[in-house]
Enzyme design. Structure first.
Site, short mmCIF file in Angstrom:
data_model
loop_
_atom_site.label_atom_id
_atom_site.label_comp_id
_atom_site.label_asym_id
_atom_site.label_seq_id
_atom_site.Cartn_x
_atom_site.Cartn_y
_atom_site.Cartn_z
CE LYS A 1 178.68 39.38 52.66
NZ LYS A 1 179.25 39.06 53.99
NE ARG B 1 179.53 34.86 55.82
CZ ARG B 1 180.74 35.08 55.39
NH1 ARG B 1 181.80 34.60 56.03
NH2 ARG B 1 180.93 35.83 54.32
CB THR C 1 193.79 35.20 56.36
OG1 THR C 1 194.64 35.49 57.45
CG2 THR C 1 194.53 35.45 55.06
#
Length: 335
Positions: free
Chosen positions: A80, A123, A234
């Protein structure tokens, strides 16, 4: 270079799946199954994430990077590419921009180009949903949401499908953003209430944090026994959402341990000597029944969702397959 719709015989074809097509074909259950499967493969060492590249490019205040990996079990190879452009809001564009590139693992040839913006949100929500499915108490009734940004509605919808929640409570630094969560709850006939952070912890059986905070938003003492917390915001050194002392009380799980201790929520508990790397369990081990998850209703369970490249590849592969099967993909014949 001829272009054809999927369904025609094409040699050396590259499948192209646009953002709009991803939204048409890819649903929450598809994403849940893909993420659950890839977490299981990671835990069995059948899938591997490669080192992440993430850099400030010195232009438009953008952060740009690559996440990549190979799922040997699912036969998915790729990366990605994308990042964060803070000025995009002024252009009516999403700040996070990404594209997923898939390759044929047998030959290395380009296989698919898939829009990554919608799938990234999907996702990420699927990851917390998987953690709820495997770690939250079965009788969980109240869902707490910390954060009301773009990702929050994806998180909320996915979470509500995992347990019979009777109420949603929420807090956000900017309370004027909370109506986006209230609207989802109204549409699904789930009562909604805006509360302060301490009250949220007191009421919630499951808590999802999805912020860009650099300080603890939830105090360890506020979290009641039996709570499941999914820390989803985070993903960078310095970011923080919960009190590190909570890690001493909780059973800790993650998508990938290396990321958890370096850039995930666990980075602060590790730095403070509160936990050791061996205290953190890959959630794939729970999915595979290799290690226990929750063992009783008093356990506090914490999922540190750092986000890994294999998640993106997993959902992109499924989206490409669905687009092809529904004749919605475009194909470039490179011969």
């Amino acid at each position: 270079m001829p272009v054809s719709h999927q369904g025609n015989a094409v040699t050396n074809a590259v499948t192209i799946v646009s953002e709009s097509v991803c939204e048409q074909v890819m649903g929450r259950q598809d994403a849940f199954t893909a993420i659950e499967n890839v977490f299981a493969a990671m835990a069995k060492k059948d899938a591997c994430n490669f080192p992440v590249v993430r850099e400030a490019i010195g232009h438009a205040d953008a952060i740009y990077g690559f996440k990549s990996g190979f799922d040997r079990e699912g036969k998915v190879l790729g990366l990605k590419s994308g990042g964060y452009w803070p000025g995009n809001t002024r252009l009516n564009l999403t700040n996070h921009q990404s594209t997923i590139v898939l390759f044929d693992p047998d030959t290395g040839r380009l296989k698919s180009l898939v829009g990554g913006n919608y799938l990234t949100a999907l996702r990420t929500a699927a990851s917390s949903a998987v953690s709820i499915a495997h770690l939250a108490r079965k009788d969980s009734k109240v869902l707490g949401m910390v954060g009301a940004g773009h990702q929050s509605t994806f998180q909320l919808r996915a979470a509500l499908e995992q347990r019979n929640f009777e109420k949603v409570v929420a807090w956000n630094l900017h309370p004027e953003s909370l109506p986006v969560l209230a609207a989802v709850c109204e549409a699904l006939s789930v009562p909604f209430e805006a509360v302060n952070r301490k009250a949220l912890c007191a009421q919630s059986d499951v808590i999802i944090t999805i912020t860009s905070a650099f300080e603890a938003l939830l105090d360890s003492d506020w979290v009641k026994p039996g709570t499941h917390i999914a820390c989803m915001g985070t993903d960078t050194p310095g970011k923080q959402e919960v009190d590190p002392r909570l890690f001493a009380r909780a059973k800790v799980f993650t998508d990938e341990v290396v990321q958890s201790i370096t850039l995930g929520e666990a980075q602060h508990a590790m730095a403070g000597g509160i936990i050791k790397e061996t205290d953190i369990v890959p959630i794939g081990d729970v999915i595979n029944n290799a290690r226990p998850g929750r063992t009783n209703d008093e356990d506090i369970t914490l999922f540190d969702g750092t986000g890994v490249g294999l998640q993106d590849l997993a959902v992109a592969s499924v989206a490409a397959e669905l687009a092809v099967s529904e004749n919605l993909a475009l194909v470039l014949d490179l011969d």
